[in-house]
Design a protein around this motif. Structure first.
Motif: not given
Lengths: 799, 130
Positions: A550, A558-559, A605, B8-10, B12-13, B52, B54, B56, B82
């Motif tokens: 996910n 999103m991108r 990305r 958030d662990d991402e 990008d997000i 988030d 989750r 790390l 997620g």
């Protein structure tokens, strides 16, 4: 019949009856004083009556004279023996009485001397009178002697009367009857002496019947009131004689008939018949006797038990170990049936409470059952501890009589007597055991002699009623019963232990069953736990997947969304603007360039994320596919999830149970490697860790993965356990081919302890993947494997 | 100026959502680390937190959420995840967040904007100064 004939008859009958009586008493009664006294008394009467008959019936003066002398000799002694007997019977031989007795004997003895050596002083002569051929003519001293006779006799009777009045119940009756008998006797005796003085009125000439009556009353007293302990014998003999007579008469009838038949039809000479009958009688005599004994046994109990056979039977009976209840019943049954006792019971000491509980009981009427329980300080028990011998009721009575002076002791004894009467007991037999067996496993002799080595414990009390044959218990009987009681105490102890063992076995059985139940439940629980764990893992997997997929998917969406809905449009706008006005569009151009850069970034990305998703999916799906050594991008997290699962599978029932596994791997770490090989490595390491921690209590494996701080192009994986650790001298050798610390179990699968694991791992990580693997360990704390693997380059696909 | 924190662990997000929140007139700070998040919470007032669950790090998303609620009780807190796990959901429910976003669905630009607006509106009604 003429009076004279009556006289003679009564005299001879008296002699006979008394003679038989005396024989009985002398032969059969126990050797007490009483018997002796009666013996003398009776014998003197026998002599007297015999010589009386003789004297008054013989036709020769000289014989009559001699007989007269003898008869008077006996007559002189009669009152003394009478008095003596009475005193012994009444148990009144104290000083005063003894003195009186001595006076009586002394004075009588004088007359005896006179009678023997100077008879003319006493007996003038014999002369015919009153129809007798000869009778006594009194001498000068005769009346003095009569006087003495009367005095002694009266004195005796007075004492006897006193005895009657001072007693009660059975004893009174007994004494009364004897008194009456004697009175009758002496009154009758008067009739004997009357002819001396030529007095011919009543009681003459039937006086001797009075004496005979006396004998008969004595017999009756004996039977009815157990005057002297031959009552049973007398009874028995009468019955037996009767039956024997009957049997013999039948025999006589039979032989008579045989006689007649033989005589009539076979003309056998008579002497042959007589001999024949005699032979028949002789042959069947013993048989008949035995037969009679047998059939009368039930009523007369003639069969005396042989002590040894009784003991043997008893030992056999109680040697068989069974429950306590059974054993006590058996003992009592034995006593009642084999030993012919009317009723019997036993009190058995209870180990814990110390009280005596009534055990088996037999022969008692239901509404008169004695006490069910005796407290351990009961009087009887204390007395038994003191005396340590069987208690027999009559001996106890004697003891009470003797101890009249000691009030205290007497009260105690009286109470014991009361108890015995309540229980209808004739005998109380205690059984003692030497040592208390309360220490389990005491099989050997005590090495140390304890102070109280002489400690004995009363275990049970046997209570015996009267013998069925109404006989008294002899000393022999008591000894035998005492021995029996001792044996039975041992048997009872065995039975008690047996009962305990049975109870414990039963409890054990119960516990075993419970354990089996619990075990079953545990197995069920275990099964459900395994299922739950599997579910948990699956949930974990699903979580991991959900997350792993996910997150990158979000980026992609999103991108792409931004690009699609926003930036492309702006691009188009700007391009149109520039194409519309090519000259003045520097600003627009600059904006466009910026936009395209941003778009590029977005696309990069998105692409990376898409590839990540791809890698994750591959990691999952390629498990079953033979990758043939292909290297690809793999999600480290998913990889480890897989490895854990695979390890669970390979440890079968153990299922990695009892071990906590903590996974701390960053989700966006993609490593470049071969799925199969890496799985093999990780499984091997996890399994090693698990098995090494076999003896550790709280097993824990922590797997962490992140970017290597010293090299961003590598991932660093730590696999730490809290097992026993590897000693530092062993550490360098673990990578060697053939190194193992594992002993091959019989039913284990796989290369348990073949020493290939780490060697192969090293090869795979270092040679194939161009990574690195190392091991650090602290003995007692744990081991950590450090693996470095190259990060997958997600941008490798586009230059 | 309203402050928002994004954890958030991402990465990008984080970047993506930062742009969108800035478009809604928020001053945004982002981080992937829970510990850093806690530090940031201390530094200035937070009006909106997107966390988030989750993470790390040792500090979990829930820890961050609770910290924000303690320090800035008036802040709007939204949890993200997620993977929808019922257990986790219940826990966040107990913690009392104003919203729950599921990635990637609720994080799509259009959807995201709408949802944020709705939550903020709701809070206004609850005597909230925004």
């Amino acid at each position: 019949m003429t009076p004279i004939q009556h006289f003679h008859l009564s005299a001879i009958l008296t002699a006979l009856v008394n003679f038989i009586l005396v024989i009985f008493v002398i032969k059969r009664a126990p050797a007490t004083q009483l018997k002796k006294r009666f013996g003398w008394y009776g014998t003197s009467i026998v002599f007297w009556s015999f010589f009386l008959w003789f004297c008054s019936s013989t036709l020769r003066a000289h014989t009559s004279d001699i007989a007269c002398q003898l008869l008077h000799g006996a007559a002189i002694l009669i009152p003394c023996f009478f008095l003596h007997f009475v005193l012994v019977y009444l148990n009144r031989l104290d000083k005063t009485e003894k003195r009186a007795l001595t006076i009586a004997y002394g004075s009588s003895l004088i007359f005896l001397m006179i009678d023997l050596f100077a008879p003319r002083l006493l007996l003038a002569s014999v002369a015919p009178k009153l129809g007798f051929p000869y009778y006594v003519e009194p001498g000068p001293l005769y009346q003095y002697w009569i006087f003495l006779f009367a005095v002694i006799v009266l004195y005796g009777h007075a004492r006897l009367l006193q005895g009657v009045l001072s007693s009660s119940g059975n004893l009174r009756q007994q004494r009364l009857f004897f008194l009456v008998g004697n009175v009758l006797g002496y009154l009758g005796g008067i009739g004997i002496f009357m002819p001396v003085y030529n007095l011919a009125f009543f009681p003459f000439p039937y006086g001797a019947y009075g004496v005979l009556l006396f004998s008969l009353v004595t017999v009756y007293t004996i039977i009815r009131f157990r005057f002297i302990e031959i009552d049973v014998l007398v009874k028995r003999t009468i019955v037996f004689a009767g039956l024997f007579g009957m049997a013999m008469s039948i025999v006589a009838i039979v032989s008579g008939i045989a006689n007649g038949v033989m005589g009539k039809y076979f003309s056998v000479p008579p002497y042959v018949i007589s001999v024949g009958s005699a032979l028949i009688v002789m042959l069947i005599f013993d048989f008949v006797r035995k037969y009679l004994v047998n059939i009368t046994d039930k009523f007369l109990f003639q069969k005396q038990f042989k002590l040894s056979s009784i003991m043997a039977q008893a030992s056999q009976a109680i040697a068989f170990v069974q429950s306590l209840k059974w054993l006590s019943r058996r003992i009592i049954a034995f006593l009642v049936t084999k030993c012919r006792i009317k009723h019997a019971m036993v009190y058995i000491c209870n180990e814990q409470s110390g009280r005596f509980i009534r055990g088996a009981i037999r022969g008692y009427p239901v509404d008169r059952y004695p006490l069910e329980e005796l407290p351990d300080n009961h009087l009887v028990i204390r007395y038994l501890y003191e005396s340590r011998r069987p208690i027999e009721i009559r001996r106890l009575e004697d003891l009470i009589e003797k101890n009249k002076s000691d009030r205290m002791a007497q009260t105690g004894l009286q109470m014991v007597l009361e108890f015995m009467k309540v229980c209808q007991a004739q005998v109380l037999i205690p059984s003692f055991l030497r040592r208390r067996i309360d220490e389990p496993g005491v099989g050997k002799e005590q090495a140390v002699v304890r102070e109280k080595d002489d400690e004995i414990i009363l275990r049970n009390i046997l209570i015996l009623g009267e013998k069925k044959s109404d006989e008294q218990y002899t000393d022999e009987d008591l000894d035998m019963f005492y021995t029996l009681a001792q044996e039975s105490a041992i048997a009872i102890e065995n039975a008690r232990l047996y009962d305990e063992a049975v109870e414990k076995t039963r409890l054990l059985g119960m516990i075993n069953r419970e354990l089996a139940d619990t075990n079953e439940k545990l197995q069920v629980t275990q099964a459900s736990l395994i299922v739950a764990e599997k579910n948990a893992t699956m949930v974990g997997m699903a979580q991991a997947i959900g997350h792993e997929v996910n997150n990158p998917l979000t980026t992609v969406l999103m991108r792409v969304d931004t690009l699609y809905k926003d930036k492309i449009k702006r691009c188009r706008d700007l391009v149109e603007k520039i194409s519309a006005q090519p000259q003045g569009s520097t600003e627009a151009c600059q904006k466009l360039v910026k936009l395209t850069v941003s778009m590029e970034d977005d696309l990069a990305r998105a692409s990376r994320s898409a590839h990540r998703i791809n890698a994750v999916v591959h990691t999952l799906t390629d498990i079953l596919r033979d990758t043939k050594g292909e290297m690809g991008a793999l999600s480290l997290r998913v990889l480890f999830h897989e490895a854990i699962e695979a390890t669970r599978f390979s440890t079968y029932e153990e299922n990695l149970a009892g071990c906590e596994i903590k996974l701390d791997v960053a989700s966006n770490i993609m490593i470049h490697g071969n799925l199969e090989q890496l799985l093999q490595v990780f499984v091997n390491l996890i399994k090693n860790a698990y098995e090494a921690m076999d003896k550790t209590k709280e097993r824990k494996i922590v797997i962490s993965g992140d970017l290597d701080p010293s090299d961003s192009k590598r991932a660093r994986i730590l696999l730490a356990d809290n097992g026993p650790g590897i000693p530092s001298e062993v550490l360098p050798r673990i990578w060697g081919q053939g190194f193992t610390t594992k002993i091959r179990q019989d039913n284990s699968l796989g290369a348990a302890g073949q020493g290939q694991g780490l060697f192969v791992c090293k090869h795979m990580i270092e040679s194939v993947h161009r990574g690195a693997i190392a091991c650090e360990s602290v003995v007692g704390k744990g081991t950590t494997f450090i693996i470095k693997l190259p990060i997958a380059d997600m941008e490798v696909h586009y230059a | 100026m309203l402050n928002a924190i994004l954890v958030d662990d991402e990465e990008d997000i984080c970047d993506f959502l930062k742009d969108h929140l800035e478009a809604l007139d928020f001053s945004v700070v982002t981080t992937v680390s829970g510990e850093l998040a806690l530090k940031m919470i201390d530094q200035k007032e937070i009006h909106l937190a997107l966390v988030d669950l989750r993470l790390l790090t040792a500090v979990t998303g829930l820890d961050v959420i609770r910290c924000v609620q303690q320090k800035w009780p008036k802040a709007v807190v939204i949890a993200m995840s997620g993977y929808v796990d019922i257990g986790l959901r219940q826990e966040t429910g107990k913690a009392g967040v104003h919203g729950y976003f599921v990635k990637p669905d609720d994080v799509q630009p259009s959807v995201f904007k709408e949802k944020i607006k709705m939550i903020l509106e709701e809070n206004k009604k609850k005597k909230f100064v925004l």
